[in-house]
Scaffold this motif. Structure first.
Motif, PDB file in Angstrom:
ATOM      1  N   LEU A  39       0.946  -0.930   0.017  1.00  0.00           N
ATOM      2  CA  LEU A  39      -0.246   0.066   0.022  1.00  0.00           C
ATOM      3  C   LEU A  39       0.792   1.080   0.240  1.00  0.00           C
ATOM      4  O   LEU A  39       1.887   1.169   0.327  1.00  0.00           O
ATOM      5  N   THR A  40       0.383   2.144  -0.530  1.00  0.00           N
ATOM      6  CA  THR A  40       1.028   3.541  -0.330  1.00  0.00           C
ATOM      7  C   THR A  40       1.117   4.246   1.089  1.00  0.00           C
ATOM      8  O   THR A  40       0.236   3.735   1.604  1.00  0.00           O
ATOM      9  N   ALA A  41       1.981   5.001   1.377  1.00  0.00           N
ATOM     10  CA  ALA A  41       1.972   5.653   2.710  1.00  0.00           C
ATOM     11  C   ALA A  41       0.555   6.182   2.966  1.00  0.00           C
ATOM     12  O   ALA A  41       0.060   6.348   4.001  1.00  0.00           O
ATOM     13  N   ALA A  42       0.078   7.199   2.118  1.00  0.00           N
ATOM     14  CA  ALA A  42      -1.044   7.769   1.969  1.00  0.00           C
ATOM     15  C   ALA A  42      -2.342   6.673   2.313  1.00  0.00           C
ATOM     16  O   ALA A  42      -3.158   6.971   3.189  1.00  0.00           O
ATOM     17  N   GLU A  43      -2.517   5.688   1.625  1.00  0.00           N
ATOM     18  CA  GLU A  43      -3.366   4.711   1.929  1.00  0.00           C
ATOM     19  C   GLU A  43      -3.304   4.334   3.231  1.00  0.00           C
ATOM     20  O   GLU A  43      -4.188   3.901   3.961  1.00  0.00           O
ATOM     21  N   VAL A  44      -2.134   3.838   3.997  1.00  0.00           N
ATOM     22  CA  VAL A  44      -1.903   3.255   5.161  1.00  0.00           C
ATOM     23  C   VAL A  44      -2.383   4.555   6.099  1.00  0.00           C
ATOM     24  O   VAL A  44      -3.010   3.914   7.117  1.00  0.00           O
ATOM     25  N   GLN A  45      -1.988   5.525   6.062  1.00  0.00           N
ATOM     26  CA  GLN A  45      -2.498   6.820   6.966  1.00  0.00           C
ATOM     27  C   GLN A  45      -3.968   6.868   6.938  1.00  0.00           C
ATOM     28  O   GLN A  45      -4.607   6.866   8.186  1.00  0.00           O
ATOM     29  N   GLU A  46      -4.531   6.502   5.836  1.00  0.00           N
ATOM     30  CA  GLU A  46      -6.076   6.562   5.980  1.00  0.00           C
ATOM     31  C   GLU A  46      -6.779   5.236   6.610  1.00  0.00           C
ATOM     32  O   GLU A  46      -7.686   5.578   7.235  1.00  0.00           O
ATOM     33  N   LYS A  47      -6.005   4.329   6.444  1.00  0.00           N
ATOM     34  CA  LYS A  47      -6.731   2.854   6.818  1.00  0.00           C
ATOM     35  C   LYS A  47      -6.126   2.606   8.137  1.00  0.00           C
ATOM     36  O   LYS A  47      -6.888   1.557   8.828  1.00  0.00           O
ATOM     37  N   ALA A  48      -5.073   3.150   8.554  1.00  0.00           N
ATOM     38  CA  ALA A  48      -4.244   2.645   9.853  1.00  0.00           C
ATOM     39  C   ALA A  48      -5.167   2.889  11.153  1.00  0.00           C
ATOM     40  O   ALA A  48      -4.863   2.256  12.175  1.00  0.00           O
ATOM     41  N   ARG A  49      -5.674   3.997  10.972  1.00  0.00           N
ATOM     42  CA  ARG A  49      -6.099   4.732  12.242  1.00  0.00           C
ATOM     43  C   ARG A  49      -6.921   3.791  13.280  1.00  0.00           C
ATOM     44  O   ARG A  49      -6.863   3.644  14.447  1.00  0.00           O
ATOM     45  N   PRO A  50      -8.070   2.910  12.570  1.00  0.00           N
ATOM     46  CA  PRO A  50      -8.970   1.988  13.493  1.00  0.00           C
ATOM     47  C   PRO A  50      -8.058   0.731  13.954  1.00  0.00           C
ATOM     48  O   PRO A  50      -8.265   0.344  15.220  1.00  0.00           O
ATOM     49  N   LEU A  51      -6.948   0.433  13.129  1.00  0.00           N
ATOM     50  CA  LEU A  51      -6.047  -0.630  13.900  1.00  0.00           C
ATOM     51  C   LEU A  51      -5.289   0.170  14.988  1.00  0.00           C
ATOM     52  O   LEU A  51      -5.088  -0.645  16.061  1.00  0.00           O
ATOM     53  N   GLU A  52      -4.507   1.073  14.782  1.00  0.00           N
ATOM     54  CA  GLU A  52      -4.088   1.975  16.151  1.00  0.00           C
ATOM     55  C   GLU A  52      -4.731   2.062  17.127  1.00  0.00           C
ATOM     56  O   GLU A  52      -4.291   1.623  18.305  1.00  0.00           O
ATOM     57  N   GLN A  53      -6.060   2.467  17.081  1.00  0.00           N
ATOM     58  CA  GLN A  53      -6.935   2.808  18.048  1.00  0.00           C
ATOM     59  C   GLN A  53      -7.235   1.511  18.735  1.00  0.00           C
ATOM     60  O   GLN A  53      -7.316   1.493  20.078  1.00  0.00           O
ATOM     61  N   TYR A  54      -7.693   0.353  18.226  1.00  0.00           N
ATOM     62  CA  TYR A  54      -7.718  -1.018  18.803  1.00  0.00           C
ATOM     63  C   TYR A  54      -6.790  -1.411  19.550  1.00  0.00           C
ATOM     64  O   TYR A  54      -6.766  -1.873  20.760  1.00  0.00           O
ATOM     65  N   LEU A  55      -5.337  -1.342  18.902  1.00  0.00           N
ATOM     66  CA  LEU A  55      -4.106  -1.723  19.669  1.00  0.00           C
ATOM     67  C   LEU A  55      -4.019  -0.791  20.762  1.00  0.00           C
ATOM     68  O   LEU A  55      -3.537  -1.312  22.059  1.00  0.00           O
ATOM     69  N   GLU A  56      -4.237   0.423  20.741  1.00  0.00           N
ATOM     70  CA  GLU A  56      -3.794   1.251  21.744  1.00  0.00           C
ATOM     71  C   GLU A  56      -4.654   1.128  22.960  1.00  0.00           C
ATOM     72  O   GLU A  56      -4.714   1.170  24.178  1.00  0.00           O
ATOM     73  N   GLN A  57      -6.204   0.677  22.680  1.00  0.00           N
ATOM     74  CA  GLN A  57      -7.145   0.499  23.672  1.00  0.00           C
ATOM     75  C   GLN A  57      -6.857  -0.950  24.242  1.00  0.00           C
ATOM     76  O   GLN A  57      -6.996  -0.921  25.709  1.00  0.00           O
ATOM     77  N   ARG A  58      -6.328  -1.955  23.584  1.00  0.00           N
ATOM     78  CA  ARG A  58      -6.045  -3.122  24.294  1.00  0.00           C
ATOM     79  C   ARG A  58      -4.819  -3.013  24.990  1.00  0.00           C
ATOM     80  O   ARG A  58      -4.566  -3.831  26.005  1.00  0.00           O
ATOM     81  N   LEU A  59      -3.915  -2.268  24.721  1.00  0.00           N
ATOM     82  CA  LEU A  59      -2.317  -2.052  25.319  1.00  0.00           C
ATOM     83  C   LEU A  59      -2.716  -1.234  26.513  1.00  0.00           C
ATOM     84  O   LEU A  59      -1.525  -1.353  27.473  1.00  0.00           O
ATOM     85  N   GLY A  60      -3.700  -0.237  26.642  1.00  0.00           N
ATOM     86  CA  GLY A  60      -3.838   0.576  27.879  1.00  0.00           C
ATOM     87  C   GLY A  60      -3.079   1.950  27.863  1.00  0.00           C
ATOM     88  O   GLY A  60      -2.280   2.178  26.916  1.00  0.00           O
ATOM     89  N   PRO A  61      -3.313   2.677  28.802  1.00  0.00           N
ATOM     90  CA  PRO A  61      -2.676   3.953  28.909  1.00  0.00           C
ATOM     91  C   PRO A  61      -1.306   4.110  28.698  1.00  0.00           C
ATOM     92  O   PRO A  61      -0.627   3.275  29.268  1.00  0.00           O
ATOM     93  N   GLY A  62      -0.705   5.126  28.116  1.00  0.00           N
ATOM     94  CA  GLY A  62       0.878   5.166  28.063  1.00  0.00           C
ATOM     95  C   GLY A  62       1.374   4.453  27.020  1.00  0.00           C
ATOM     96  O   GLY A  62       2.625   4.270  26.746  1.00  0.00           O
ATOM     97  N   VAL A  63       0.582   3.821  26.024  1.00  0.00           N
ATOM     98  CA  VAL A  63       0.998   3.226  24.752  1.00  0.00           C
ATOM     99  C   VAL A  63       0.719   3.738  23.709  1.00  0.00           C
ATOM    100  O   VAL A  63      -0.647   3.954  23.487  1.00  0.00           O
ATOM    101  N   GLU A  64       1.573   4.581  22.858  1.00  0.00           N
ATOM    102  CA  GLU A  64       0.997   4.814  21.344  1.00  0.00           C
ATOM    103  C   GLU A  64       1.316   3.696  20.603  1.00  0.00           C
ATOM    104  O   GLU A  64       2.541   3.384  20.369  1.00  0.00           O
ATOM    105  N   VAL A  65       0.547   3.529  19.467  1.00  0.00           N
ATOM    106  CA  VAL A  65       0.964   2.685  18.499  1.00  0.00           C
ATOM    107  C   VAL A  65       0.973   3.463  17.080  1.00  0.00           C
ATOM    108  O   VAL A  65      -0.023   4.131  16.708  1.00  0.00           O
ATOM    109  N   GLU A  66       2.134   3.216  16.438  1.00  0.00           N
ATOM    110  CA  GLU A  66       2.288   3.750  14.836  1.00  0.00           C
ATOM    111  C   GLU A  66       2.389   2.878  14.073  1.00  0.00           C
ATOM    112  O   GLU A  66       3.265   1.823  14.028  1.00  0.00           O
ATOM    113  N   ILE A  67       1.656   2.735  12.716  1.00  0.00           N
ATOM    114  CA  ILE A  67       1.814   1.872  11.893  1.00  0.00           C
ATOM    115  C   ILE A  67       2.206   2.673  10.338  1.00  0.00           C
ATOM    116  O   ILE A  67       1.839   3.807  10.284  1.00  0.00           O
TER     117      ILE A  67
END
Length: 314
Positions: A39-67
């Motif tokens: 995927l292009t970087a632009a496509e990833v930025q558009e599609k990645a946020r739901p996955l980042e939010q899911y992982l941050e919620q599962r990992l708990g406060p103090g963890v930021e996820v970047e794809i």
């Protein structure tokens, strides 16, 4: 009420002590996940946020996820090697390279909707097949010496590496000396790398080649069309699905938390999301390790001496 200079001094000391006792502002822990550069970087930025939010919620406060998406699969390996990425979704060949060069660990294998012979199933492995047209005069791979063959890619596990290993196993190709890769042109008269299974199928239909490969992880429509109009001469496998690898830089207890969170993506409600990042036939994940999941591929690579190289084929 007037305050003496001594009183001001005491108040200042107390305020200073209070500030010293206040908890420090800690920086959030960042977990970087690299995905395959399909995927292009632009496509990833558009599609990645739901996955980042899911992982941050599962990992708990103090963890930021970047794809993010490196420019190449080799770039993913280097990111793991130098600690710029902690987790990566990778193809099997690139995953093997990450294990050997970046000391990464395979922790999960992708469960996919694949086809074994003509049976659709969900598995972490599949097979690929040498096929010729139904009216072809050739009944064995041995009869194809000096003929024309089409392969999808030089770094395809199912479409090139395993088929080359199979030719060596059958004694139709010699294992190359150290420092040299297997050369299919020592058996076939003409070799075409077309860029995909669909392209090779079109070449076979057009009579441009005499034999090609089809794999059980291609779209079902393409697979069934090829099998309905060809004859299978040989097969190779089992072949491994995509993997999730983690860098040695990802330490416990965060390491286990990340793996558990990724396993949670096997739930049906996340299937469409993960099909954007892993493969279009993603079903879920299964815990594994490099020896279990990539052992056969390691043997294929060892036998053929094929090196991972992202190159443009003529």
């Amino acid at each position: 009420m007037r305050l003496s200079l001594h009183s001001f001094f005491l108040i200042g000391v107390l305020l200073g002590l209070g500030a010293a006792c206040a908890p420090p502002q800690t920086q959030p822990t960042r977990v970087v996940i690299a995905v395959q550069p399909t995927l292009t970087a632009a496509e990833v930025q558009e599609k990645a946020r739901p996955l980042e939010q899911y992982l941050e919620q599962r990992l708990g406060p103090g963890v930021e996820v970047e794809i993010y998406v490196p420019l190449s699969q080799a770039g993913v390996v280097e990111a793991l090697r130098f600690g710029q990425a902690h987790v990566a979704f990778m193809g099997p060949f690139a995953g093997l390279l990450a294990v050997e060069r970046a000391k990464a660990q395979v922790v999960l294998a992708e469960v996919r909707e694949v086809i074994h012979d003509s049976q659709k199933t969900e598995a972490t492995y599949y097979y690929s097949y040498w096929v010729v047209p139904k009216d072809s005069p050739y009944r064995s791979l041995e009869e194809l010496r000096g003929k024309r063959a089409c392969f999808p890619s030089t770094i395809s596990t199912s479409g090139y590496i395993a088929p080359m290993a199979r030719l060596i196993e059958l004694g139709l190709l010699s294992e190359p000396p150290e420092g040299r890769e297997v050369d299919p042109k020592t058996f076939f008269g003409q070799v075409l790398f077309a860029g995909g299974y669909g392209q090779c199928w079109e070449a076979l239909k057009a009579g441009q080649v005499d034999v090609t490969i089809i794999a059980g992880d291609v779209p079902e429509k393409l697979y069934q069309e090829v099998l309905a109009n060809t004859r299978v001469l040989e097969q190779q496998g089992p072949l491994p699905s995509h993997v999730v690898v983690v860098s040695p830089a990802l330490q416990e207890p965060l390491r286990s938390k990340v793996i558990d969170a990724l396993m949670g993506l096997s739930a049906p409600e996340y299937r469409s999301l993960m099909r954007q990042f892993i493969s279009g036939i993603f079903v879920g994940f299964q815990r594994t390790d490099a020896q279990t999941h990539l052992g056969a591929l390691r043997e294929y690579v060892k036998r053929t001496h094929i090196a991972f190289a992202e190159r443009i084929n003529p």
